[in-house]
Design a protein around this motif. Structure first.
Motif, PDB file in Angstrom:
ATOM      1  N   PRO A  92       0.799  -1.547  -0.101  1.00 55.60           N
ATOM      2  CA  PRO A  92       0.506   0.299   0.043  1.00 55.60           C
ATOM      3  C   PRO A  92       0.595   1.292   0.160  1.00 55.60           C
ATOM      4  CG  PRO A  92      -0.427  -1.089   2.251  1.00 55.60           C
ATOM      5  CD  PRO A  92       0.904  -2.177   1.351  1.00 55.60           C
ATOM      6  N   TYR A  93       1.966   1.022   0.247  1.00 57.69           N
ATOM      7  CA  TYR A  93       2.903   2.297   0.325  1.00 57.69           C
ATOM      8  C   TYR A  93       4.341   2.281  -0.710  1.00 57.69           C
ATOM      9  CZ  TYR A  93       0.717   1.950   5.081  1.00 57.69           C
ATOM     10  OH  TYR A  93      -0.014   1.983   5.951  1.00 57.69           O
ATOM     11  N   SER A  94       4.268   3.353  -1.129  1.00 55.51           N
ATOM     12  CA  SER A  94       5.454   3.584  -2.393  1.00 55.51           C
ATOM     13  C   SER A  94       6.844   3.750  -2.039  1.00 55.51           C
ATOM     14  CB  SER A  94       5.342   5.491  -2.985  1.00 55.51           C
ATOM     15  OG  SER A  94       5.562   5.585  -1.546  1.00 55.51           O
ATOM     16  N   THR A  95       6.747   3.932  -0.178  1.00 60.44           N
ATOM     17  CA  THR A  95       8.498   3.542   0.313  1.00 60.44           C
ATOM     18  C   THR A  95       8.329   1.720   0.021  1.00 60.44           C
ATOM     19  OG1 THR A  95       7.597   3.052   2.580  1.00 60.44           O
ATOM     20  CG2 THR A  95       7.976   4.719   1.740  1.00 60.44           C
ATOM     21  N   THR A  96       7.226   0.608  -0.146  1.00 61.07           N
ATOM     22  CA  THR A  96       7.832  -0.316   0.199  1.00 61.07           C
ATOM     23  C   THR A  96       8.300  -0.955  -1.883  1.00 61.07           C
ATOM     24  OG1 THR A  96       5.367  -1.190   1.172  1.00 61.07           O
ATOM     25  CG2 THR A  96       6.199  -2.690  -0.639  1.00 61.07           C
ATOM     26  N   LEU A  97       8.118   0.021  -2.561  1.00 59.61           N
ATOM     27  CA  LEU A  97       8.224  -0.197  -4.218  1.00 59.61           C
ATOM     28  C   LEU A  97      10.420   0.262  -3.830  1.00 59.61           C
ATOM     29  CD1 LEU A  97       8.334  -0.324  -6.768  1.00 59.61           C
ATOM     30  CD2 LEU A  97       8.092   2.347  -6.491  1.00 59.61           C
ATOM     31  N   PHE A  98       9.955   0.977  -2.916  1.00 62.70           N
ATOM     32  CA  PHE A  98      11.748   1.302  -2.983  1.00 62.70           C
ATOM     33  C   PHE A  98      12.555   0.024  -1.741  1.00 62.70           C
ATOM     34  CE2 PHE A  98      15.825   2.520  -0.521  1.00 62.70           C
ATOM     35  CZ  PHE A  98      16.258   3.723  -0.948  1.00 62.70           C
ATOM     36  N   ASP A  99      12.203  -0.859  -0.955  1.00 67.98           N
ATOM     37  CA  ASP A  99      12.283  -1.283  -0.542  1.00 67.98           C
ATOM     38  C   ASP A  99      12.851  -2.878  -1.255  1.00 67.98           C
ATOM     39  OD1 ASP A  99      13.448  -2.883   2.253  1.00 67.98           O
ATOM     40  OD2 ASP A  99      11.673  -3.989   2.074  1.00 67.98           O
ATOM     41  N   TYR A 100      11.598  -2.598  -2.112  1.00 63.56           N
ATOM     42  CA  TYR A 100      12.214  -4.180  -3.158  1.00 63.56           C
ATOM     43  C   TYR A 100      12.958  -3.793  -4.492  1.00 63.56           C
ATOM     44  CZ  TYR A 100      11.154  -7.544  -6.410  1.00 63.56           C
ATOM     45  OH  TYR A 100      10.824  -8.901  -7.193  1.00 63.56           O
ATOM     46  N   ILE A 101      13.015  -2.928  -4.652  1.00 66.01           N
ATOM     47  CA  ILE A 101      14.239  -1.991  -5.669  1.00 66.01           C
ATOM     48  C   ILE A 101      15.386  -2.484  -5.042  1.00 66.01           C
ATOM     49  CG2 ILE A 101      15.451  -0.273  -7.248  1.00 66.01           C
ATOM     50  CD1 ILE A 101      12.180   0.608  -7.436  1.00 66.01           C
ATOM     51  N   ARG A 102      15.759  -1.298  -4.115  1.00 60.78           N
ATOM     52  CA  ARG A 102      16.707  -2.070  -3.155  1.00 60.78           C
ATOM     53  C   ARG A 102      17.205  -3.387  -2.991  1.00 60.78           C
ATOM     54  NH1 ARG A 102      19.729   0.909  -0.022  1.00 60.78           N
ATOM     55  NH2 ARG A 102      20.137   2.301   1.364  1.00 60.78           N
ATOM     56  N   ARG A 103      16.533  -4.157  -2.811  1.00 61.55           N
ATOM     57  CA  ARG A 103      16.685  -5.766  -1.793  1.00 61.55           C
ATOM     58  C   ARG A 103      17.041  -6.389  -3.233  1.00 61.55           C
ATOM     59  NH1 ARG A 103      12.965  -8.122   0.505  1.00 61.55           N
ATOM     60  NH2 ARG A 103      11.765  -6.716   0.735  1.00 61.55           N
ATOM     61  N   ALA A 104      16.195  -5.887  -4.443  1.00 64.75           N
ATOM     62  CA  ALA A 104      15.889  -7.197  -5.427  1.00 64.75           C
ATOM     63  C   ALA A 104      16.463  -6.779  -6.419  1.00 64.75           C
ATOM     64  CB  ALA A 104      14.791  -7.747  -5.658  1.00 64.75           C
ATOM     65  N   MET A 105      17.157  -5.834  -6.785  1.00 66.80           N
ATOM     66  CA  MET A 105      17.524  -5.865  -7.908  1.00 66.80           C
ATOM     67  C   MET A 105      19.371  -4.996  -8.144  1.00 66.80           C
ATOM     68  SD  MET A 105      14.315  -3.520  -9.699  1.00 66.80           S
ATOM     69  CE  MET A 105      14.562  -3.520 -10.897  1.00 66.80           C
ATOM     70  N   PRO A 106      19.841  -4.938  -9.392  1.00 64.82           N
ATOM     71  CA  PRO A 106      19.250  -6.035 -10.836  1.00 64.82           C
ATOM     72  C   PRO A 106      19.448  -6.955  -9.917  1.00 64.82           C
ATOM     73  CG  PRO A 106      21.251  -5.388 -10.415  1.00 64.82           C
ATOM     74  CD  PRO A 106      21.186  -4.411  -9.255  1.00 64.82           C
ATOM     75  N   LEU A 107      19.025  -8.149 -10.850  1.00 62.46           N
ATOM     76  CA  LEU A 107      18.578  -9.287 -11.228  1.00 62.46           C
ATOM     77  C   LEU A 107      20.022 -10.480 -10.317  1.00 62.46           C
ATOM     78  CD1 LEU A 107      16.577 -12.024 -10.858  1.00 62.46           C
ATOM     79  CD2 LEU A 107      16.845 -12.090 -13.267  1.00 62.46           C
ATOM     80  N   ASN A 108      20.749  -9.894 -11.134  1.00 55.66           N
ATOM     81  CA  ASN A 108      22.083 -10.845 -11.234  1.00 55.66           C
ATOM     82  C   ASN A 108      22.762  -9.900 -10.356  1.00 55.66           C
ATOM     83  OD1 ASN A 108      22.410  -8.011 -12.707  1.00 55.66           O
ATOM     84  ND2 ASN A 108      24.145  -8.974 -13.607  1.00 55.66           N
ATOM     85  N   GLU A 109      22.432  -8.810  -9.643  1.00 59.05           N
ATOM     86  CA  GLU A 109      23.244  -8.555  -8.416  1.00 59.05           C
ATOM     87  C   GLU A 109      22.818  -8.037  -7.898  1.00 59.05           C
ATOM     88  OE1 GLU A 109      27.965  -6.404  -7.790  1.00 59.05           O
ATOM     89  OE2 GLU A 109      26.655  -6.955  -9.889  1.00 59.05           O
ATOM     90  N   PRO A 110      21.698  -8.646  -6.774  1.00 61.47           N
ATOM     91  CA  PRO A 110      21.226  -7.645  -6.104  1.00 61.47           C
ATOM     92  C   PRO A 110      21.629  -7.557  -5.029  1.00 61.47           C
ATOM     93  CG  PRO A 110      20.298 -10.159  -5.428  1.00 61.47           C
ATOM     94  CD  PRO A 110      21.374  -9.960  -6.852  1.00 61.47           C
ATOM     95  N   GLN A 111      21.245  -6.149  -4.752  1.00 62.29           N
ATOM     96  CA  GLN A 111      21.286  -5.103  -3.877  1.00 62.29           C
ATOM     97  C   GLN A 111      23.013  -4.097  -3.947  1.00 62.29           C
ATOM     98  OE1 GLN A 111      21.780  -7.331   0.379  1.00 62.29           O
ATOM     99  NE2 GLN A 111      20.465  -7.420  -0.033  1.00 62.29           N
ATOM    100  N   SER A 112      23.696  -4.003  -4.868  1.00 64.02           N
ATOM    101  CA  SER A 112      24.083  -3.291  -5.795  1.00 64.02           C
ATOM    102  C   SER A 112      23.975  -1.773  -6.054  1.00 64.02           C
ATOM    103  CB  SER A 112      24.737  -4.399  -6.590  1.00 64.02           C
ATOM    104  OG  SER A 112      23.688  -4.192  -8.051  1.00 64.02           O
ATOM    105  N   LEU A 113      22.653  -1.764  -6.203  1.00 61.70           N
ATOM    106  CA  LEU A 113      22.352  -0.439  -6.731  1.00 61.70           C
ATOM    107  C   LEU A 113      22.913   1.003  -5.742  1.00 61.70           C
ATOM    108  CD1 LEU A 113      19.435  -1.095  -8.507  1.00 61.70           C
ATOM    109  CD2 LEU A 113      21.015  -0.412  -9.624  1.00 61.70           C
ATOM    110  N   THR A 114      23.030   1.741  -5.825  1.00 64.61           N
ATOM    111  CA  THR A 114      23.301   3.222  -4.939  1.00 64.61           C
ATOM    112  C   THR A 114      21.587   3.570  -4.570  1.00 64.61           C
ATOM    113  OG1 THR A 114      23.205   4.848  -7.023  1.00 64.61           O
ATOM    114  CG2 THR A 114      25.807   3.602  -6.209  1.00 64.61           C
ATOM    115  N   ASN A 115      21.829   4.713  -3.996  1.00 64.17           N
ATOM    116  CA  ASN A 115      20.476   5.150  -3.594  1.00 64.17           C
ATOM    117  C   ASN A 115      19.971   5.641  -4.663  1.00 64.17           C
ATOM    118  OD1 ASN A 115      20.305   4.141  -1.201  1.00 64.17           O
ATOM    119  ND2 ASN A 115      20.787   5.430   0.229  1.00 64.17           N
ATOM    120  N   ASP A 116      20.472   6.605  -5.675  1.00 61.18           N
ATOM    121  CA  ASP A 116      20.572   7.427  -6.340  1.00 61.18           C
ATOM    122  C   ASP A 116      19.387   6.665  -7.562  1.00 61.18           C
ATOM    123  OD1 ASP A 116      20.872   9.540  -5.196  1.00 61.18           O
ATOM    124  OD2 ASP A 116      22.312  10.007  -6.230  1.00 61.18           O
TER     125      ASP A 116
END
Length: 72
Positions: free
Chosen positions: A1-25
């Protein structure tokens, strides 16, 4: 229900071949793109820690939390 859940999911799961490798930006950019593609943000919107929680998700009112005591 919250847009912050989207941030959390992307942060933990993406990219598929190297999860948790993205910067906050990069996470905010991916979230902004998804929200834009779903017509929840304008083309020139900026997304950050302050603006993300203010995004109104279209189905938010139809979500509810179920606690074990409520299941009678």
């Amino acid at each position: 229900p919250y847009s912050t859940t989207l941030f959390d999911y992307i942060r933990r799961a993406m990219p598929l071949n190297e999860p948790q490798s993205l910067t906050n930006d990069e996470v905010y950019s991916a979230a902004a793109y998804i929200l834009f593609m779903n017509k929840l943000l304008g083309p020139n919107a900026t997304l950050d820690a302050k603006s993300l929680p203010k995004v109104k998700m279209p189905n938010k009112e139809n979500f509810f939390v179920v606690y074990p005591g409520n299941l009678k």
